[in-house]
Design an enzyme around this catalytic site. Structure first.
Site, PDB file in Angstrom:
ATOM      1  N   ASP A 259       1.253 -11.473  10.576  1.00  0.00           N
ATOM      2  CA  ASP A 259       2.483 -11.830   9.850  1.00  0.00           C
ATOM      3  C   ASP A 259       3.697 -12.184  10.711  1.00  0.00           C
ATOM      4  O   ASP A 259       3.968 -11.517  11.711  1.00  0.00           O
ATOM      5  CB  ASP A 259       2.963 -10.642   9.000  1.00  0.00           C
TER       6      ASP A 259
ATOM      7  N   GLU B 129       1.932  -6.852  -0.667  1.00  0.00           N
ATOM      8  CA  GLU B 129       2.437  -6.712   0.698  1.00  0.00           C
ATOM      9  C   GLU B 129       3.616  -7.673   0.900  1.00  0.00           C
ATOM     10  O   GLU B 129       3.780  -8.634   0.162  1.00  0.00           O
ATOM     11  CB  GLU B 129       1.338  -7.055   1.720  1.00  0.00           C
TER      12      GLU B 129
HETATM   13  C1  FRU Z   1      -0.063  -8.201   5.844  1.00  0.00           C
HETATM   14  C2  FRU Z   1      -0.133  -6.812   6.463  1.00  0.00           C
HETATM   15  C3  FRU Z   1       1.129  -6.043   6.168  1.00  0.00           C
HETATM   16  C4  FRU Z   1       1.159  -5.055   7.282  1.00  0.00           C
HETATM   17  C5  FRU Z   1       0.608  -5.848   8.440  1.00  0.00           C
HETATM   18  C6  FRU Z   1      -0.216  -5.072   9.414  1.00  0.00           C
HETATM   19  O1  FRU Z   1      -0.885  -9.112   6.479  1.00  0.00           O
HETATM   20  O2  FRU Z   1      -1.265  -6.120   5.986  1.00  0.00           O
HETATM   21  O3  FRU Z   1       1.149  -5.448   4.894  1.00  0.00           O
HETATM   22  O4  FRU Z   1       2.445  -4.580   7.535  1.00  0.00           O
HETATM   23  O5  FRU Z   1      -0.203  -6.878   7.873  1.00  0.00           O
HETATM   24  O6  FRU Z   1      -0.539  -5.839  10.525  1.00  0.00           O
END
Ligand code: FRU
Length: 525
Positions: free
Chosen positions: A56, A238
């Site tokens: 992300d 998320e």
């Molecule tokens: C989304 C996610 C978020 C988390 C991160 C962990 O892709 O699952 O919810 O903070 O990636 O790398």
């Protein structure tokens, strides 16, 4: 987290090692970038880390002429692991400079996704009015608690920088929002809300979002929740984002709540939904419980927007991670994994009585436009198939733009195909009977790495008598903008040779190609 579980145990061991090294500043080897950025499948005008695993985008904030991009980063492998915040800076949203890792895991856990703001009024007291701190708000994910089967795995922490994001200090009072009993409790996104003269924070808690407020970014008050009975629920919620947008051409403002979801996206796996409504600093009141999608393709996830873009600019600029958790960890790149989408300006329009958040690639991308081939002198009637002469322009690093006239009697289907001389191809088509755009990557090249990397992505669209298609093609990805961004599809693929032919087709009745532009784009690396 679905297929990340496989890597989870391994990452718990690695966590201790990473936590031990958290004091040491690692710098990214920027050595021979020319060489680094010419590997097979390496995007040339998209952001990707020089090596290792990225997911992300995080902490996107603009300050003193610089766009900061932080990102979920695991520097020791090309699969997901103990999360750090990688960092890059751009002055134009196009060219990026790699910076040292900003946040390392510590005794509270990995550093998961989050946001960053400029604390202009120094509400935190971390800086001064003359030198306002940049404050990052992120999730701590504690792998030891997770391994022991505990629930209070995730909490929110903050860190600040007084030197324009170059170095970061974690707040000694972390966590600022302790776990509330939800195992998934993460991805805080913060905005300053003028109306209540407070900070608002939105985070995702398994199947809903929670809204908080604060005067100093340290003490947070729970305000309300949204979403248990609204939107898509095929997976975990998320990476939310909440911000106002003015409806184009009116004085009306609506709040946009972005909520990423995985799995449960519109074409399988990861996806980004949004809701429109009102927000008073306490509660989000959606106009409708129905989900809308920012992007119908399979490869735009965890996207959120930049904070603190100056009012004179006025844009809400979005960036997503150009992959999908269904196969992100096994795609056939060797040195690094994943790239971001191009930055996109979001706007809110009304079309056929509906409100739509549309996305347009930022105008700064015009800077890298190079040789252009234009077909416009006489409108080209296409009945069957027609290959366009590329005049030597490299399709694999290009912007393609087409204006089609569908005529009185619409064709049954029409579209375009990019192909190489091995017969590998991707195809974008519109079908009048199903009223859908489709992106077909079933013959695109290497697909052996995952049986989830199959099939055709579809997106419903009410087409008019003419339509504009714009595609950004970069090595192993296509970003498709229909009618200036009313519909968007982002898709990746792994062709074993560059695509060298561009064909337009029409079935049933002919289409007229009123104008075509094929623009070579320069590499940003
Ligand atoms: C989304 C996610 C978020 C988390 C991160 C962990 O892709 O699952 O919810 O903070 O990636 O790398």
């Amino acid at each position: 987290m679905n297929n990340r579980h496989l890597y989870y145990l391994l990452s718990v061991f690695l966590f201790l090692a990473a936590a031990c090294s958290s004091g040491t500043k690692k710098t990214v080897e920027t050595g021979d970038l020319m060489k680094t950025y010419s590997e097979e499948y390496r995007p040339q005008f998209h952001f990707s880390p020089d090596s290792a695993w990225m997911n992300d985008p995080n902490g996107m904030v603009f300050y003193e002429g610089e766009y900061h991009l932080f990102y979920q980063y695991y520097p020791d492998s090309t699969v997901w692991g103990p999360m750090h915040w990688g960092h890059a800076i751009s002055t134009d949203l196009v060219h990026w400079q790699h910076m040292p890792i900003a946040l390392f895991p510590d005794s509270l856990g990995y550093i998961f996704s989050g946001s960053a703001v400029v604390d202009w009024k120094n509400t935190t007291g971390f800086g001064s009015a003359e030198n306002p701190p940049l404050v990052a708000i992120y999730t701590y994910h504690n792998p030891e608690i997770a391994k022991a089967g505990g629930v209070d795995v995730e909490s929110q922490g903050i860190a600040y920088s007084l030197d324009k994001g170059r170095s970061w200090t974690k707040y000694e009072g972390n966590p600022v929002i302790p776990n509330d009993g939800n195992r998934d409790f993460r991805d805080p996104n913060v905005i300053w809300n003028d109306e209540i003269q407070k900070w608002n924070l939105v985070l995702s808690a398994h199947d809903h979002v929670q809204i908080y407020s604060s005067v100093d970014l340290k003490e947070w008050t729970y305000e309300s929740s949204f979403g248990i009975d609204a939107g898509a629920h095929g997976g975990v919620w998320e990476c939310p984002d909440l911000f106002p947008l003015q409806v184009e051409g009116t004085d009306e403002t609506k709040w946009v709540l972005i909520v990423n979801i995985n799995p449960g996206g519109p074409n399988g796996g990861s996806g980004t939904q949004y809701f429109l409504g009102q927000f008073d600093g306490h509660q989000f009141m959606a106009d409708s419980k129905e989900t809308s999608w920012i992007d119908w393709g399979r490869d735009n996830y965890a996207g959120v927007t930049w904070s603190d873009v100056p009012k004179e600019d006025g844009r809400r600029i979005f960036l997503g991670w150009m992959s999908n958790w269904e196969y992100a960890q096994v795609v056939p790149t060797e040195k690094w994994r994943s790239a971001m989408t191009v930055p996109r300006a979001l706007s809110l329009i009304q079309k056929n009585g509906q409100y739509i958040v549309k996305s347009v690639p930022v105008k700064e991308l015009g800077k890298i436009e190079d040789r252009t081939m234009v077909v416009e002198s006489e409108a080209l009637k296409i009945d069957g198939e027609k290959e366009l002469d590329l005049h030597g322009i490299n399709l694999n690093q290009s912007r393609l733009s087409f204006e089609f006239d569908l005529g009185e009697a619409h064709p049954e289907s029409f579209g375009l195909v990019l192909e190489n001389d091995l017969g590998e191809q991707v195809k974008l088509s519109y079908s009048t009977s199903t009223k859908q755009f489709q992106f077909d990557r079933t013959k695109s090249g290497d697909m052996s790495f995952s049986d989830k990397f199959t099939g055709v992505a579809s997106a419903p669209y009410d087409i008019g008598t003419s339509v504009k298609l714009e595609l950004f093609i970069d090595a192993a990805s296509a970003e498709i903008f229909v009618d200036g961004g009313d519909l968007v599809m982002t898709e990746i693929f792994f062709n074993s040779k560059p695509y060298s032919k561009l064909q337009i087709f029409s079935k049933g009745n002919p289409v007229t190609l009123n104008r075509a532009e094929i623009v070579a784009l320069d590499s940003i690396w």
